[in-house]
Design a protein around this motif. Sequence first.
Motif, mmCIF file in Angstrom:
data_model
loop_
_atom_site.group_PDB
_atom_site.id
_atom_site.type_symbol
_atom_site.label_atom_id
_atom_site.label_comp_id
_atom_site.label_asym_id
_atom_site.label_seq_id
_atom_site.Cartn_x
_atom_site.Cartn_y
_atom_site.Cartn_z
ATOM 1 N N ASN A 37 0.820 -1.262 0.061
ATOM 2 C CA ASN A 37 -0.010 0.099 0.069
ATOM 3 C C ASN A 37 0.817 1.243 -0.130
ATOM 4 O O ASN A 37 1.976 1.149 -0.073
ATOM 5 N N LEU A 38 0.253 2.389 -0.021
ATOM 6 C CA LEU A 38 0.953 3.864 -0.129
ATOM 7 C C LEU A 38 2.157 3.768 1.100
ATOM 8 O O LEU A 38 3.300 4.533 0.812
ATOM 9 N N ASP A 39 1.957 3.035 2.235
ATOM 10 C CA ASP A 39 2.659 3.543 3.151
ATOM 11 C C ASP A 39 4.122 2.463 2.900
ATOM 12 O O ASP A 39 5.277 2.651 3.472
ATOM 13 N N SER A 40 4.009 1.620 1.996
ATOM 14 C CA SER A 40 5.088 0.704 1.587
ATOM 15 C C SER A 40 6.255 1.753 0.703
ATOM 16 O O SER A 40 7.128 0.963 0.187
ATOM 17 N N ILE A 42 8.429 4.888 -0.344
ATOM 18 C CA ILE A 42 9.148 6.240 0.267
ATOM 19 C C ILE A 42 9.634 6.847 -1.324
ATOM 20 O O ILE A 42 10.485 6.163 -1.743
ATOM 21 N N SER A 60 14.078 -4.046 0.559
ATOM 22 C CA SER A 60 13.491 -2.812 -0.009
ATOM 23 C C SER A 60 14.025 -3.073 -1.356
ATOM 24 O O SER A 60 15.028 -3.364 -1.932
ATOM 25 N N GLU A 81 -3.420 -2.079 -5.529
ATOM 26 C CA GLU A 81 -3.056 -3.039 -4.230
ATOM 27 C C GLU A 81 -3.123 -4.571 -4.992
ATOM 28 O O GLU A 81 -2.455 -5.409 -4.316
ATOM 29 N N GLU A 120 14.638 4.276 9.173
ATOM 30 C CA GLU A 120 13.831 5.606 9.329
ATOM 31 C C GLU A 120 13.170 6.102 10.510
ATOM 32 O O GLU A 120 12.355 5.166 10.736
ATOM 33 N N VAL A 122 10.818 8.976 12.146
ATOM 34 C CA VAL A 122 9.755 9.988 11.670
ATOM 35 C C VAL A 122 9.533 10.735 12.716
ATOM 36 O O VAL A 122 8.938 10.170 13.957
ATOM 37 N N SER A 175 8.719 16.109 5.502
ATOM 38 C CA SER A 175 7.298 16.048 4.388
ATOM 39 C C SER A 175 6.750 17.377 4.405
ATOM 40 O O SER A 175 7.038 18.398 4.808
ATOM 41 N N GLU A 178 1.663 19.724 7.902
ATOM 42 C CA GLU A 178 0.389 19.032 8.232
ATOM 43 C C GLU A 178 -0.031 19.833 9.608
ATOM 44 O O GLU A 178 0.803 20.312 10.156
#
Length: 320
Positions: A37-40, A42, A60, A81, A120, A122, A175, A178
Amino acid sequence: QVADTLAKEGCSSPSYDWFQTDSSVTIVIYTKQKDINLDSVIVDHQDDSFRAEILIKDYSYIIHVELSHEIEEDFSVRVVENVGKIEIVLKKKENASWKRLGHPLENHNSLILRKDTGTEIVKPYTPVSDSLLSEFKEPVLLNNKYIYFLIKIYPAGLFTPELDQLQIGDFVSVSNPEGSFKISQFQELEDLFLLAAGTGFTPMVKILNYALTNIPSLRKVKLMFFNKTEDDIIWRSQLEKLAFKDKRFDVEFVLSAPTSEWNGKWGHISPALLSEFLKRSSDKSKVLICICGPTPFTEQGIRLLRDRNFSKEEIHSFTA
Ligand code: FAD
Ligand code: NAD
Protein backbone atom coordinates in the motif's frame (compact mmCIF):
# COMPACT_ATOMS: atom_id res chain seq x y z
CA GLN A 1 21.07 -14.65 -3.58
CA VAL A 2 18.55 -12.18 -2.17
CA ALA A 3 16.10 -13.21 -4.89
CA ASP A 4 16.60 -16.89 -3.88
CA THR A 5 15.91 -16.09 -0.23
CA LEU A 6 12.90 -14.07 -1.21
CA ALA A 7 11.63 -16.85 -3.47
CA LYS A 8 11.79 -19.21 -0.46
CA GLU A 9 9.60 -16.73 1.39
CA GLY A 10 7.11 -16.87 -1.48
CA CYS A 11 8.08 -13.56 -3.13
CA SER A 12 9.46 -13.05 -6.61
CA SER A 13 11.78 -10.22 -7.50
CA PRO A 14 10.15 -6.90 -8.44
CA SER A 15 10.82 -5.14 -11.74
CA TYR A 16 10.09 -1.75 -13.24
CA ASP A 17 9.34 -0.05 -16.50
CA TRP A 18 8.71 3.53 -17.54
CA PHE A 19 6.79 5.42 -20.20
CA GLN A 20 6.15 9.04 -21.05
CA THR A 21 3.68 11.51 -22.47
CA ASP A 22 4.52 15.06 -23.59
CA SER A 23 4.24 16.36 -20.04
CA SER A 24 4.86 13.40 -17.74
CA VAL A 25 7.03 10.38 -17.07
CA THR A 26 5.47 7.39 -15.32
CA ILE A 27 7.60 4.82 -13.54
CA VAL A 28 5.71 1.58 -13.06
CA ILE A 29 6.97 -0.87 -10.45
CA TYR A 30 5.64 -4.41 -10.46
CA THR A 31 6.20 -5.63 -6.90
CA LYS A 32 4.48 -9.00 -7.49
CA GLN A 33 3.16 -8.65 -3.93
CA LYS A 34 -0.47 -8.27 -2.90
CA ASP A 35 -0.02 -6.49 0.43
CA ILE A 36 1.60 -3.32 -0.89
CA ASN A 37 0.00 0.00 0.00
CA LEU A 38 1.03 3.67 -0.04
CA ASP A 39 2.81 3.27 3.32
CA SER A 40 5.20 0.85 1.63
CA VAL A 41 6.46 3.51 -0.77
CA ILE A 42 9.07 6.18 0.07
CA VAL A 43 9.96 8.61 -2.68
CA ASP A 44 12.77 11.17 -2.54
CA HIS A 45 13.64 13.71 -5.18
CA GLN A 46 16.58 16.04 -4.81
CA ASP A 47 17.94 18.04 -7.75
CA ASP A 48 18.24 15.46 -10.52
CA SER A 49 18.57 12.47 -8.22
CA PHE A 50 15.43 10.39 -7.87
CA ARG A 51 15.04 7.52 -5.41
CA ALA A 52 12.05 5.33 -4.67
CA GLU A 53 12.13 2.63 -2.02
CA ILE A 54 9.44 -0.04 -1.88
CA LEU A 55 9.25 -1.94 1.41
CA ILE A 56 8.60 -5.64 0.81
CA LYS A 57 8.74 -7.78 3.94
CA ASP A 58 12.32 -7.40 5.27
CA TYR A 59 13.59 -6.13 1.93
CA SER A 60 13.63 -2.89 -0.01
CA TYR A 61 13.36 -2.66 -3.77
CA ILE A 62 15.18 0.45 -4.91
CA ILE A 63 14.78 2.67 -7.95
CA HIS A 64 17.62 5.17 -7.85
CA VAL A 65 18.60 7.23 -10.87
CA GLU A 66 20.11 10.51 -11.91
CA LEU A 67 17.24 11.65 -14.10
CA SER A 68 18.13 12.50 -17.68
CA HIS A 69 15.93 15.65 -17.62
CA GLU A 70 14.57 18.05 -15.03
CA ILE A 71 11.22 17.42 -13.33
CA GLU A 72 8.84 19.52 -11.25
CA GLU A 73 8.95 19.17 -7.46
CA ASP A 74 5.53 17.59 -7.05
CA PHE A 75 4.86 14.06 -8.19
CA SER A 76 2.11 11.57 -7.51
CA VAL A 77 2.17 7.96 -6.36
CA ARG A 78 -0.60 5.46 -7.01
CA VAL A 79 -0.79 1.88 -5.79
CA VAL A 80 -2.96 -0.73 -7.46
CA GLU A 81 -3.14 -2.95 -4.41
CA ASN A 82 -4.71 -6.09 -5.86
CA VAL A 83 -1.89 -6.53 -8.40
CA GLY A 84 0.88 -4.87 -6.36
CA LYS A 85 1.59 -2.31 -9.07
CA ILE A 86 2.99 1.12 -8.15
CA GLU A 87 2.86 4.09 -10.50
CA ILE A 88 4.96 7.17 -9.81
CA VAL A 89 4.05 10.04 -12.10
CA LEU A 90 6.69 12.76 -12.54
CA LYS A 91 5.93 16.06 -14.25
CA LYS A 92 8.44 17.09 -16.91
CA LYS A 93 9.81 20.62 -16.61
CA GLU A 94 10.07 20.79 -20.39
CA ASN A 95 8.06 18.92 -22.98
CA ALA A 96 11.11 17.20 -24.50
CA SER A 97 11.03 13.51 -25.30
CA TRP A 98 13.27 11.49 -22.93
CA LYS A 99 15.48 8.83 -24.54
CA ARG A 100 16.12 7.16 -21.20
CA LEU A 101 15.03 7.56 -17.61
CA GLY A 102 18.52 8.39 -16.38
CA HIS A 103 21.84 7.04 -15.10
CA PRO A 104 21.60 4.25 -12.53
CA LEU A 105 22.82 5.24 -9.04
CA GLU A 106 23.59 3.14 -5.95
CA ASN A 107 21.42 0.00 -5.59
CA HIS A 108 19.25 0.93 -8.57
CA ASN A 109 16.84 -1.82 -9.62
CA SER A 110 17.93 -4.11 -6.82
CA LEU A 111 16.41 -5.75 -3.82
CA ILE A 112 18.35 -5.32 -0.61
CA LEU A 113 17.93 -6.43 2.97
CA ARG A 114 16.33 -3.56 4.86
CA LYS A 115 18.91 -3.39 7.64
CA ASP A 116 21.42 -2.34 4.98
CA THR A 117 19.38 0.74 4.07
CA GLY A 118 19.47 2.38 7.52
CA THR A 119 16.49 2.98 9.78
CA GLU A 120 13.96 5.68 9.10
CA ILE A 121 12.76 7.66 12.13
CA VAL A 122 9.89 10.12 11.69
CA LYS A 123 9.06 12.82 14.27
CA PRO A 124 6.91 15.93 13.95
CA TYR A 125 8.38 19.45 14.43
CA THR A 126 6.87 22.90 14.16
CA PRO A 127 8.56 25.54 11.99
CA VAL A 128 9.09 28.84 13.81
CA SER A 129 10.17 32.33 12.70
CA ASP A 130 13.78 33.46 13.04
CA SER A 131 12.75 35.79 15.86
CA LEU A 132 9.71 36.85 17.87
CA LEU A 133 10.32 40.47 17.11
CA SER A 134 10.11 40.11 13.34
CA GLU A 135 6.81 40.96 11.67
CA PHE A 136 4.83 38.07 10.26
CA LYS A 137 5.97 37.10 6.78
CA GLU A 138 3.92 35.01 4.43
CA PRO A 139 5.16 31.44 4.73
CA VAL A 140 7.28 31.54 1.61
CA LEU A 141 10.83 30.56 2.30
CA LEU A 142 13.32 33.31 1.66
CA ASN A 143 14.94 32.30 -1.64
CA ASN A 144 13.58 28.84 -0.85
CA LYS A 145 16.54 28.41 1.45
CA TYR A 146 15.61 28.69 5.11
CA ILE A 147 13.24 26.99 7.47
CA TYR A 148 13.69 27.49 11.22
CA PHE A 149 13.08 24.97 14.00
CA LEU A 150 13.48 25.09 17.76
CA ILE A 151 14.28 21.55 18.81
CA LYS A 152 15.08 20.28 22.30
CA ILE A 153 17.70 17.53 22.44
CA TYR A 154 16.78 14.65 24.77
CA PRO A 155 20.05 12.81 25.58
CA ALA A 156 18.13 9.53 26.02
CA GLY A 157 15.80 10.15 23.07
CA LEU A 158 15.67 8.14 19.86
CA PHE A 159 15.76 10.91 17.26
CA THR A 160 17.09 14.17 18.72
CA PRO A 161 20.59 12.85 19.65
CA GLU A 162 20.90 11.70 16.00
CA LEU A 163 19.74 15.11 14.80
CA ASP A 164 22.27 16.73 17.10
CA GLN A 165 25.08 14.77 15.42
CA LEU A 166 24.24 15.88 11.87
CA GLN A 167 27.00 17.65 10.00
CA ILE A 168 26.63 20.35 7.38
CA GLY A 169 25.97 18.54 4.12
CA ASP A 170 24.00 15.68 5.73
CA PHE A 171 20.38 15.22 4.70
CA VAL A 172 17.10 14.86 6.53
CA SER A 173 13.85 14.39 4.66
CA VAL A 174 11.05 16.81 5.46
CA SER A 175 7.42 15.98 4.67
CA ASN A 176 4.69 18.34 3.54
CA PRO A 177 3.29 20.49 6.35
CA GLU A 178 0.36 19.04 8.26
CA GLY A 179 -1.92 20.60 10.85
CA SER A 180 -5.42 21.76 11.62
CA PHE A 181 -4.99 25.39 12.73
CA LYS A 182 -6.79 27.82 10.41
CA ILE A 183 -6.14 31.54 10.09
CA SER A 184 -9.93 31.99 10.01
CA GLN A 185 -9.93 31.16 13.76
CA PHE A 186 -8.46 34.65 14.24
CA GLN A 187 -11.37 36.43 12.55
CA GLU A 188 -12.69 39.34 14.65
CA LEU A 189 -10.62 38.03 17.57
CA GLU A 190 -10.29 40.31 20.59
CA ASP A 191 -8.56 38.22 23.28
CA LEU A 192 -5.91 35.60 22.51
CA PHE A 193 -4.67 33.39 25.37
CA LEU A 194 -1.72 31.07 24.82
CA LEU A 195 -0.89 28.22 27.19
CA ALA A 196 2.45 26.62 26.37
CA ALA A 197 4.62 24.09 28.22
CA GLY A 198 8.23 23.38 27.29
CA THR A 199 8.73 23.03 23.53
CA GLY A 200 4.94 23.35 23.25
CA PHE A 201 5.94 26.99 22.84
CA THR A 202 6.89 26.41 19.17
CA PRO A 203 3.40 26.71 17.60
CA MET A 204 2.93 29.95 19.56
CA VAL A 205 5.81 31.68 17.75
CA LYS A 206 4.08 32.14 14.39
CA ILE A 207 0.73 32.67 16.12
CA LEU A 208 2.25 35.60 18.01
CA ASN A 209 3.96 37.00 14.92
CA TYR A 210 0.78 36.71 12.89
CA ALA A 211 -1.73 37.89 15.49
CA LEU A 212 0.17 41.00 16.54
CA THR A 213 0.67 42.06 12.91
CA ASN A 214 -2.54 41.08 11.14
CA ILE A 215 -5.61 41.24 13.40
CA PRO A 216 -6.93 44.78 13.77
CA SER A 217 -9.64 43.71 16.26
CA LEU A 218 -7.09 42.23 18.70
CA ARG A 219 -6.98 43.90 22.13
CA LYS A 220 -5.05 41.52 24.31
CA VAL A 221 -2.60 38.63 23.87
CA LYS A 222 -1.41 36.71 26.93
CA LEU A 223 1.06 33.86 27.12
CA MET A 224 1.36 31.65 30.18
CA PHE A 225 4.56 29.68 29.69
CA PHE A 226 5.15 26.57 31.86
CA ASN A 227 8.66 25.20 32.30
CA LYS A 228 10.59 23.18 34.81
CA THR A 229 13.37 25.68 35.57
CA GLU A 230 14.38 29.21 34.55
CA ASP A 231 17.07 27.78 32.26
CA ASP A 232 14.40 25.93 30.31
CA ILE A 233 12.52 29.10 29.29
CA ILE A 234 12.97 29.37 25.53
CA TRP A 235 13.43 32.91 24.14
CA ARG A 236 12.76 34.52 27.56
CA SER A 237 14.46 37.81 26.74
CA GLN A 238 12.72 38.08 23.37
CA LEU A 239 9.36 37.50 25.10
CA GLU A 240 10.14 40.19 27.65
CA LYS A 241 11.22 42.61 24.90
CA LEU A 242 8.06 41.90 22.94
CA ALA A 243 5.91 42.59 26.03
CA PHE A 244 7.76 45.87 26.47
CA LYS A 245 7.41 46.83 22.80
CA ASP A 246 3.75 45.85 22.29
CA LYS A 247 1.40 46.87 25.10
CA ARG A 248 -1.25 44.37 23.97
CA PHE A 249 1.09 41.48 24.85
CA ASP A 250 1.83 40.05 28.32
CA VAL A 251 3.83 37.01 29.33
CA GLU A 252 3.87 35.06 32.60
CA PHE A 253 6.33 32.31 33.43
CA VAL A 254 5.35 29.41 35.66
CA LEU A 255 7.99 26.95 36.90
CA SER A 256 7.35 23.41 38.11
CA ALA A 257 10.84 22.88 39.56
CA PRO A 258 12.13 26.36 40.50
CA THR A 259 15.16 27.11 42.65
CA SER A 260 14.63 28.88 45.97
CA GLU A 261 15.55 32.21 44.30
CA TRP A 262 12.51 32.14 42.00
CA ASN A 263 9.87 34.55 43.21
CA GLY A 264 7.49 34.17 40.26
CA LYS A 265 4.60 31.75 39.81
CA TRP A 266 5.16 28.03 40.26
CA GLY A 267 3.33 24.70 40.00
CA HIS A 268 1.51 22.82 37.25
CA ILE A 269 -1.46 24.11 35.26
CA SER A 270 -4.30 24.56 37.79
CA PRO A 271 -7.73 26.21 38.25
CA ALA A 272 -6.14 28.93 40.38
CA LEU A 273 -3.51 29.85 37.76
CA LEU A 274 -6.11 29.86 34.97
CA SER A 275 -8.71 31.94 36.76
CA GLU A 276 -6.20 34.73 37.24
CA PHE A 277 -4.81 34.42 33.72
CA LEU A 278 -7.99 34.17 31.65
CA LYS A 279 -9.31 37.69 32.27
CA ARG A 280 -11.00 38.84 29.07
CA SER A 281 -11.02 42.45 27.92
CA SER A 282 -14.84 42.52 28.09
CA ASP A 283 -17.55 40.02 29.07
CA LYS A 284 -18.53 39.11 25.52
CA SER A 285 -15.16 39.53 23.81
CA LYS A 286 -14.30 37.04 21.07
CA VAL A 287 -11.72 34.70 22.59
CA LEU A 288 -9.31 32.05 21.33
CA ILE A 289 -7.21 29.92 23.66
CA CYS A 290 -4.33 27.91 22.16
CA ILE A 291 -2.70 25.17 24.20
CA CYS A 292 0.34 22.99 23.54
CA GLY A 293 2.77 20.91 25.58
CA PRO A 294 3.25 17.40 26.99
CA THR A 295 0.06 15.36 26.47
CA PRO A 296 -0.95 15.29 30.19
CA PHE A 297 -0.52 19.09 30.33
CA THR A 298 -2.67 19.64 27.24
CA GLU A 299 -5.36 17.19 28.38
CA GLN A 300 -5.52 18.70 31.86
CA GLY A 301 -5.61 22.22 30.37
CA ILE A 302 -8.51 21.37 28.04
CA ARG A 303 -10.46 19.84 30.96
CA LEU A 304 -9.95 22.97 33.07
CA LEU A 305 -10.94 25.27 30.19
CA ARG A 306 -14.09 23.26 29.50
CA ASP A 307 -14.89 23.46 33.26
CA ARG A 308 -14.69 27.23 32.91
CA ASN A 309 -17.31 27.04 30.13
CA PHE A 310 -15.08 27.88 27.18
CA SER A 311 -16.57 26.26 24.07
CA LYS A 312 -14.75 23.78 21.81
CA GLU A 313 -14.49 26.52 19.15
CA GLU A 314 -12.75 28.80 21.63
CA ILE A 315 -10.03 26.22 22.40
CA HIS A 316 -7.39 25.06 19.94
CA SER A 317 -5.07 22.31 21.15
CA PHE A 318 -1.96 21.33 19.24
CA THR A 319 -1.65 17.56 19.38
CA ALA A 320 -0.02 14.82 17.31
P1 FAD B 1 12.03 10.10 22.48
O1 FAD B 1 12.73 8.83 22.13
O2 FAD B 1 10.62 10.23 22.05
O3 FAD B 1 12.16 10.36 24.04
C1 FAD B 1 11.85 11.65 24.63
C2 FAD B 1 12.13 11.60 26.12
O4 FAD B 1 11.24 10.68 26.74
C3 FAD B 1 13.55 11.14 26.47
O5 FAD B 1 13.99 11.84 27.60
C4 FAD B 1 13.35 9.68 26.74
O6 FAD B 1 14.33 9.19 27.65
C5 FAD B 1 11.97 9.68 27.37
N1 FAD B 1 11.25 8.43 27.11
C6 FAD B 1 11.07 7.82 25.91
N2 FAD B 1 10.32 6.72 26.06
C7 FAD B 1 10.01 6.65 27.37
C8 FAD B 1 9.25 5.74 28.16
N3 FAD B 1 8.66 4.69 27.61
N4 FAD B 1 9.13 6.01 29.47
C9 FAD B 1 9.71 7.08 30.04
N5 FAD B 1 10.45 7.96 29.35
C10 FAD B 1 10.59 7.75 28.04
N6 FAD B 1 9.78 19.07 19.77
C11 FAD B 1 10.61 20.13 19.66
O7 FAD B 1 11.70 20.15 20.28
N7 FAD B 1 10.29 21.19 18.83
C12 FAD B 1 9.13 21.22 18.12
O8 FAD B 1 8.88 22.17 17.38
C13 FAD B 1 8.22 20.11 18.22
N8 FAD B 1 7.06 20.08 17.53
C14 FAD B 1 6.21 19.03 17.70
C15 FAD B 1 5.00 19.02 16.99
C16 FAD B 1 4.10 17.98 17.19
C17 FAD B 1 2.80 17.96 16.41
C18 FAD B 1 4.40 16.95 18.10
C19 FAD B 1 3.45 15.83 18.35
C20 FAD B 1 5.62 16.93 18.76
C21 FAD B 1 6.53 17.96 18.56
N9 FAD B 1 7.78 17.95 19.19
C22 FAD B 1 8.60 19.04 19.08
C23 FAD B 1 8.27 16.76 19.91
C24 FAD B 1 9.08 15.85 18.92
O9 FAD B 1 8.23 15.35 17.90
C25 FAD B 1 9.72 14.62 19.60
O10 FAD B 1 8.76 13.95 20.35
C26 FAD B 1 10.89 15.02 20.50
O11 FAD B 1 11.88 15.70 19.72
C27 FAD B 1 11.53 13.82 21.19
O12 FAD B 1 12.02 12.93 20.23
P2 FAD B 1 13.16 11.86 20.52
O13 FAD B 1 12.99 10.75 19.52
O14 FAD B 1 14.51 12.50 20.59
O15 FAD B 1 12.85 11.36 21.97
P1 NAD C 1 9.00 19.46 30.06
O1 NAD C 1 9.07 18.03 30.45
O2 NAD C 1 10.20 20.32 30.24
O3 NAD C 1 7.73 20.09 30.82
C1 NAD C 1 7.36 21.45 30.66
C2 NAD C 1 6.21 21.75 31.58
O4 NAD C 1 5.06 20.97 31.21
C3 NAD C 1 6.43 21.40 33.04
O5 NAD C 1 7.16 22.40 33.70
C4 NAD C 1 5.01 21.30 33.55
O6 NAD C 1 4.46 22.57 33.87
C5 NAD C 1 4.26 20.76 32.34
N1 NAD C 1 4.04 19.32 32.53
C6 NAD C 1 4.90 18.32 32.27
N2 NAD C 1 4.36 17.14 32.59
C7 NAD C 1 3.13 17.42 33.09
C8 NAD C 1 2.08 16.61 33.60
N3 NAD C 1 2.19 15.28 33.69
N4 NAD C 1 0.94 17.24 34.02
C9 NAD C 1 0.80 18.58 33.95
N5 NAD C 1 1.78 19.38 33.48
C10 NAD C 1 2.92 18.81 33.06
O7 NAD C 1 8.49 19.58 28.54
P2 NAD C 1 9.28 19.30 27.20
O8 NAD C 1 10.32 18.23 27.43
O9 NAD C 1 9.73 20.57 26.58
O10 NAD C 1 8.16 18.63 26.31
C11 NAD C 1 7.27 19.39 25.55
C12 NAD C 1 6.17 18.50 24.97
O11 NAD C 1 5.42 19.28 24.04
C13 NAD C 1 6.64 17.25 24.25
O12 NAD C 1 5.86 16.18 24.74
C14 NAD C 1 6.28 17.53 22.79
O13 NAD C 1 5.92 16.36 22.10
C15 NAD C 1 5.10 18.48 22.91
N6 NAD C 1 4.98 19.36 21.74
C16 NAD C 1 3.84 19.23 21.00
C17 NAD C 1 3.67 20.05 19.89
C18 NAD C 1 2.41 19.93 19.08
O14 NAD C 1 2.20 20.68 18.14
N7 NAD C 1 1.55 19.02 19.38
C19 NAD C 1 4.63 20.99 19.55
C20 NAD C 1 5.78 21.09 20.32
C21 NAD C 1 5.93 20.27 21.44
